[in-house]
Scaffold this motif. Structure first.
Motif, PDB file in Angstrom:
ATOM      1  N   PHE A   3      -4.426 -25.312 -19.087  1.00  0.00           N
ATOM      2  CA  PHE A   3      -4.599 -25.891 -20.817  1.00  0.00           C
ATOM      3  C   PHE A   3      -2.621 -27.061 -21.133  1.00  0.00           C
ATOM      4  O   PHE A   3      -3.163 -27.452 -21.824  1.00  0.00           O
ATOM      5  CB  PHE A   3      -4.884 -25.260 -21.958  1.00  0.00           C
ATOM      6  CG  PHE A   3      -5.952 -24.411 -21.013  1.00  0.00           C
ATOM      7  CD1 PHE A   3      -6.893 -25.456 -21.785  1.00  0.00           C
ATOM      8  CD2 PHE A   3      -5.823 -23.017 -20.707  1.00  0.00           C
ATOM      9  CE1 PHE A   3      -8.432 -24.723 -21.651  1.00  0.00           C
ATOM     10  CE2 PHE A   3      -7.601 -23.119 -20.614  1.00  0.00           C
ATOM     11  CZ  PHE A   3      -8.268 -23.431 -21.298  1.00  0.00           C
ATOM     12  N   GLY A   4      -2.005 -26.096 -20.929  1.00  0.00           N
ATOM     13  CA  GLY A   4      -0.226 -26.871 -20.266  1.00  0.00           C
ATOM     14  C   GLY A   4      -0.636 -27.763 -19.571  1.00  0.00           C
ATOM     15  O   GLY A   4       0.186 -28.788 -20.330  1.00  0.00           O
ATOM     16  N   GLN A   5      -1.609 -27.846 -18.513  1.00  0.00           N
ATOM     17  CA  GLN A   5      -1.132 -28.533 -17.954  1.00  0.00           C
ATOM     18  C   GLN A   5      -1.413 -30.192 -18.206  1.00  0.00           C
ATOM     19  O   GLN A   5      -1.285 -31.715 -18.473  1.00  0.00           O
ATOM     20  CB  GLN A   5      -1.763 -28.583 -16.628  1.00  0.00           C
ATOM     21  CG  GLN A   5      -0.776 -28.247 -15.229  1.00  0.00           C
ATOM     22  CD  GLN A   5      -2.201 -27.357 -14.399  1.00  0.00           C
ATOM     23  OE1 GLN A   5      -3.053 -27.643 -14.012  1.00  0.00           O
ATOM     24  NE2 GLN A   5      -1.299 -25.962 -13.439  1.00  0.00           N
ATOM     25  N   PHE A  12      -9.943 -33.204 -18.162  1.00  0.00           N
ATOM     26  CA  PHE A  12     -10.839 -31.776 -16.992  1.00  0.00           C
ATOM     27  C   PHE A  12     -10.203 -31.469 -16.115  1.00  0.00           C
ATOM     28  O   PHE A  12      -9.916 -30.985 -15.130  1.00  0.00           O
ATOM     29  CB  PHE A  12     -11.955 -33.203 -16.920  1.00  0.00           C
ATOM     30  CG  PHE A  12     -13.367 -32.381 -15.449  1.00  0.00           C
ATOM     31  CD1 PHE A  12     -12.895 -30.436 -15.524  1.00  0.00           C
ATOM     32  CD2 PHE A  12     -13.971 -33.242 -15.194  1.00  0.00           C
ATOM     33  CE1 PHE A  12     -13.886 -30.154 -14.398  1.00  0.00           C
ATOM     34  CE2 PHE A  12     -14.872 -32.547 -14.564  1.00  0.00           C
ATOM     35  CZ  PHE A  12     -14.705 -31.371 -13.644  1.00  0.00           C
ATOM     36  N   VAL A  13      -9.127 -33.018 -15.436  1.00  0.00           N
ATOM     37  CA  VAL A  13      -8.837 -33.161 -14.389  1.00  0.00           C
ATOM     38  C   VAL A  13      -7.842 -31.577 -13.635  1.00  0.00           C
ATOM     39  O   VAL A  13      -7.161 -30.952 -12.633  1.00  0.00           O
ATOM     40  CB  VAL A  13      -7.555 -34.108 -14.040  1.00  0.00           C
ATOM     41  CG1 VAL A  13      -6.755 -34.172 -14.584  1.00  0.00           C
ATOM     42  CG2 VAL A  13      -7.277 -34.614 -12.692  1.00  0.00           C
ATOM     43  N   PRO A  14      -7.461 -30.855 -14.825  1.00  0.00           N
ATOM     44  CA  PRO A  14      -6.200 -29.370 -14.304  1.00  0.00           C
ATOM     45  C   PRO A  14      -7.425 -28.546 -13.708  1.00  0.00           C
ATOM     46  O   PRO A  14      -6.931 -27.753 -13.159  1.00  0.00           O
ATOM     47  CB  PRO A  14      -5.617 -29.353 -15.633  1.00  0.00           C
ATOM     48  CG  PRO A  14      -5.372 -30.260 -16.660  1.00  0.00           C
ATOM     49  CD  PRO A  14      -7.142 -31.030 -15.828  1.00  0.00           C
ATOM     50  N   THR A  74       1.798 -33.147 -11.654  1.00  0.00           N
ATOM     51  CA  THR A  74       2.199 -31.967 -12.527  1.00  0.00           C
ATOM     52  C   THR A  74       0.826 -30.893 -11.874  1.00  0.00           C
ATOM     53  O   THR A  74       1.032 -29.395 -11.972  1.00  0.00           O
ATOM     54  CB  THR A  74       1.269 -32.335 -13.864  1.00  0.00           C
ATOM     55  OG1 THR A  74       1.415 -32.805 -15.068  1.00  0.00           O
ATOM     56  CG2 THR A  74       0.855 -31.011 -15.154  1.00  0.00           C
ATOM     57  N   LEU A  75       0.119 -31.553 -11.335  1.00  0.00           N
ATOM     58  CA  LEU A  75      -1.299 -30.127 -10.924  1.00  0.00           C
ATOM     59  C   LEU A  75      -0.518 -29.526  -9.977  1.00  0.00           C
ATOM     60  O   LEU A  75       0.652 -29.730  -8.872  1.00  0.00           O
ATOM     61  CB  LEU A  75      -2.400 -31.144 -10.761  1.00  0.00           C
ATOM     62  CG  LEU A  75      -3.359 -31.881 -11.399  1.00  0.00           C
ATOM     63  CD1 LEU A  75      -5.032 -32.148 -11.057  1.00  0.00           C
ATOM     64  CD2 LEU A  75      -3.451 -31.127 -12.921  1.00  0.00           C
ATOM     65  N   PRO A  76      -0.126 -28.273  -9.537  1.00  0.00           N
ATOM     66  CA  PRO A  76       0.051 -27.256  -8.177  1.00  0.00           C
ATOM     67  C   PRO A  76      -1.132 -27.669  -7.541  1.00  0.00           C
ATOM     68  O   PRO A  76      -1.908 -28.217  -7.748  1.00  0.00           O
ATOM     69  CB  PRO A  76      -0.250 -26.226  -9.508  1.00  0.00           C
ATOM     70  CG  PRO A  76      -1.073 -26.370 -10.537  1.00  0.00           C
ATOM     71  CD  PRO A  76      -0.594 -26.866 -11.011  1.00  0.00           C
ATOM     72  N   ASP A  77      -0.517 -26.531  -6.598  1.00  0.00           N
ATOM     73  CA  ASP A  77      -1.353 -26.864  -4.971  1.00  0.00           C
ATOM     74  C   ASP A  77      -2.902 -25.981  -5.244  1.00  0.00           C
ATOM     75  O   ASP A  77      -1.908 -24.612  -5.339  1.00  0.00           O
ATOM     76  CB  ASP A  77      -0.248 -26.636  -4.313  1.00  0.00           C
ATOM     77  CG  ASP A  77      -1.563 -26.640  -2.517  1.00  0.00           C
ATOM     78  OD1 ASP A  77      -2.038 -25.898  -2.610  1.00  0.00           O
ATOM     79  OD2 ASP A  77      -1.392 -27.289  -1.667  1.00  0.00           O
TER      80      ASP A  77
END
Length: 221
Positions: free
Chosen positions: A17-19, A159-161, A200-203
């Protein structure tokens, strides 16, 4: 409250949500101060900024807090409207984008949580539900580059996060997203080519480590 001028985001690194807010701000080229929250010991600023839900993310713009991730993304889109529009200008298309973002909001996170929290028949039911959710979204995506067509937009941001959680869903529930929704996986790869998303997105493996930590903390084996 926060300083009267400028932009601040109260967030937690793994929160999809933060992402959403981070991706939207990056798409708009907005500079902001990032404050990582300890969700087990929430800051006074967070509690004051979101006294109703006491949750991240919270966007604070010129001292005024905005809460709830999709509302934040819409606020970002309207406030910095001169660059990278996220919602379409056509009212019907805007309504459709809001509908599908709301669908993601109501379905993906809750069902995804069931995949790592539950076992046995309950987990199997959740897996069946997740596959159905992904296939509904894949049908909506169709052969388009992004959910809104050629332009990266509101539904993509919403959606992407969650795609960085796919590995955890697959590992915990023993299925393959690529097998059940290959177009969604290809769409996720296209999104990851965008700097706003990639930074932005973590591994996914780090997300899985966090899921394992939660399972241990809550006594789920």
């Amino acid at each position: 409250m926060a300083s009267e001028k400028g932009v601040m985001l109260l967030d937690f690194w793994v929160s999809p949500f933060g992402q959403r807010a981070r991706i939207a701000l990056a798409e708009k080229g907005v500079e902001y101060e990032y404050k990582e929250e300890n969700l087990r010991d929430k800051s006074e600023l967070l509690l004051k900024s979101n006294p109703i839900h006491k949750k991240i993310p919270v966007l604070i713009h010129d001292g005024k807090p905005i809460c709830e991730s999709l509302i934040i993304v819409q606020y970002i889109d309207e406030t910095w409207s001169d660059k990278a529009p996220l919602l379409p200008s056509d009212p019907y298309q805007r309504a459709q984008a809001r509908f599908w973002a709301d669908f993601v909001d109501k379905k993906v996170f809750e069902c995804g949580g069931k995949l790592w929290k539950l076992k046995g028949e309950e987990q199997e039911a959740a897996k069946k539900e997740m596959i159905e959710i992904l296939q509904i979204l894949e049908a909506q995506l169709g052969d388009k580059k992004y959910f809104g067509g050629d332009i990266f937009g509101f539904v993509d941001v919403a959606f992407v996060p969650f795609t960085s959680w796919f590995y955890s869903y697959e590992t915990c529930a023993n299925f393959s997203v690529e097998e059940v929704a290959p177009k969604i996986v290809q769409w996720a790869k296209r999104c990851m080519e965008r700097e706003s998303v990639e930074k932005t997105l973590p591994d996914p493996k780090r997300v899985y480590e966090f899921v394992c930590y939660l399972k241990k903390r809550f006594g789920i084996e």
